[in-house]
Write a protein that holds these residues in place. Structure first.
Motif, PDB file in Angstrom:
ATOM      1  N   THR A  15      70.244 111.191 -12.419  1.00 41.19           N
ATOM      2  CA  THR A  15      69.150 111.551 -13.306  1.00 41.19           C
ATOM      3  C   THR A  15      68.199 110.372 -13.455  1.00 41.19           C
ATOM      4  O   THR A  15      68.467 109.279 -12.949  1.00 41.19           O
ATOM      5  CB  THR A  15      69.697 112.008 -14.680  1.00 41.19           C
ATOM      6  OG1 THR A  15      68.642 112.565 -15.447  1.00 41.19           O
ATOM      7  CG2 THR A  15      70.348 110.864 -15.425  1.00 41.19           C
ATOM      8  N   THR A  16      67.119 110.602 -14.158  1.00 41.78           N
ATOM      9  CA  THR A  16      66.127 109.568 -14.414  1.00 41.78           C
ATOM     10  C   THR A  16      66.014 109.366 -15.917  1.00 41.78           C
ATOM     11  O   THR A  16      65.940 110.327 -16.678  1.00 41.78           O
ATOM     12  CB  THR A  16      64.758 109.986 -13.838  1.00 41.78           C
ATOM     13  OG1 THR A  16      64.906 110.237 -12.440  1.00 41.78           O
ATOM     14  CG2 THR A  16      63.719 108.908 -14.055  1.00 41.78           C
ATOM     15  N   VAL A  17      66.000 108.114 -16.331  1.00 35.63           N
ATOM     16  CA  VAL A  17      65.839 107.774 -17.736  1.00 35.63           C
ATOM     17  C   VAL A  17      64.353 107.802 -18.075  1.00 35.63           C
ATOM     18  O   VAL A  17      63.523 107.295 -17.311  1.00 35.63           O
ATOM     19  CB  VAL A  17      66.413 106.367 -18.025  1.00 35.63           C
ATOM     20  CG1 VAL A  17      66.229 105.994 -19.483  1.00 35.63           C
ATOM     21  CG2 VAL A  17      67.855 106.296 -17.619  1.00 35.63           C
ATOM     22  N   LEU A  73      66.704 111.467 -21.159  1.00 33.10           N
ATOM     23  CA  LEU A  73      66.586 111.680 -19.717  1.00 33.10           C
ATOM     24  C   LEU A  73      65.365 112.511 -19.371  1.00 33.10           C
ATOM     25  O   LEU A  73      64.900 113.314 -20.174  1.00 33.10           O
ATOM     26  CB  LEU A  73      67.841 112.389 -19.198  1.00 33.10           C
ATOM     27  CG  LEU A  73      69.166 111.708 -19.478  1.00 33.10           C
ATOM     28  CD1 LEU A  73      70.309 112.539 -18.919  1.00 33.10           C
ATOM     29  CD2 LEU A  73      69.199 110.295 -18.929  1.00 33.10           C
TER      30      LEU A  73
END
Length: 97
Positions: free
Chosen positions: A9-11, A83
């Protein structure tokens, strides 16, 4: 046979430190949950906002019980606020080689 659970995932911008603190608080509960073998959270060297979860469970059912508990306690929703995008769990078995 163990089940490997992985998701990337991407923060969201500005949330990396908050996410690190959140993990410090929450991961002991993950590691102590029945069926957990290991959990590791890593970030991409070239783009630290890219986070990869590497978990090993004694079975997929153990992970699903754990996930239900995290949903019930609100932890999944808390994590989601930090996220960018959905969480897409992928399940793997070892090839034994």
């Amino acid at each position: 046979m163990t089940c490997h659970v992985i998701f990337e995932t991407t923060v969201k911008d500005g949330n990396l430190d908050g996410l690190r603190k959140w993990f410090t608080e929450k991961l002991p509960g993950t590691r102590g949950f029945a069926g957990n073998v290991s959990v590791e959270v890593v970030h991409n060297q070239d783009d630290p906002s890219k986070i990869l979860f590497l978990e090993k469970w004694d079975s997929r059912q153990s992970f699903e019980r754990y996930l239900a508990w995290r949903v019930e306690t609100g932890a999944v929703d808390e994590l989601g606020t930090m996220l960018d995008g959905e969480i897409d769990f992928r399940y793997y078995d070892a090839l034994g080689v």
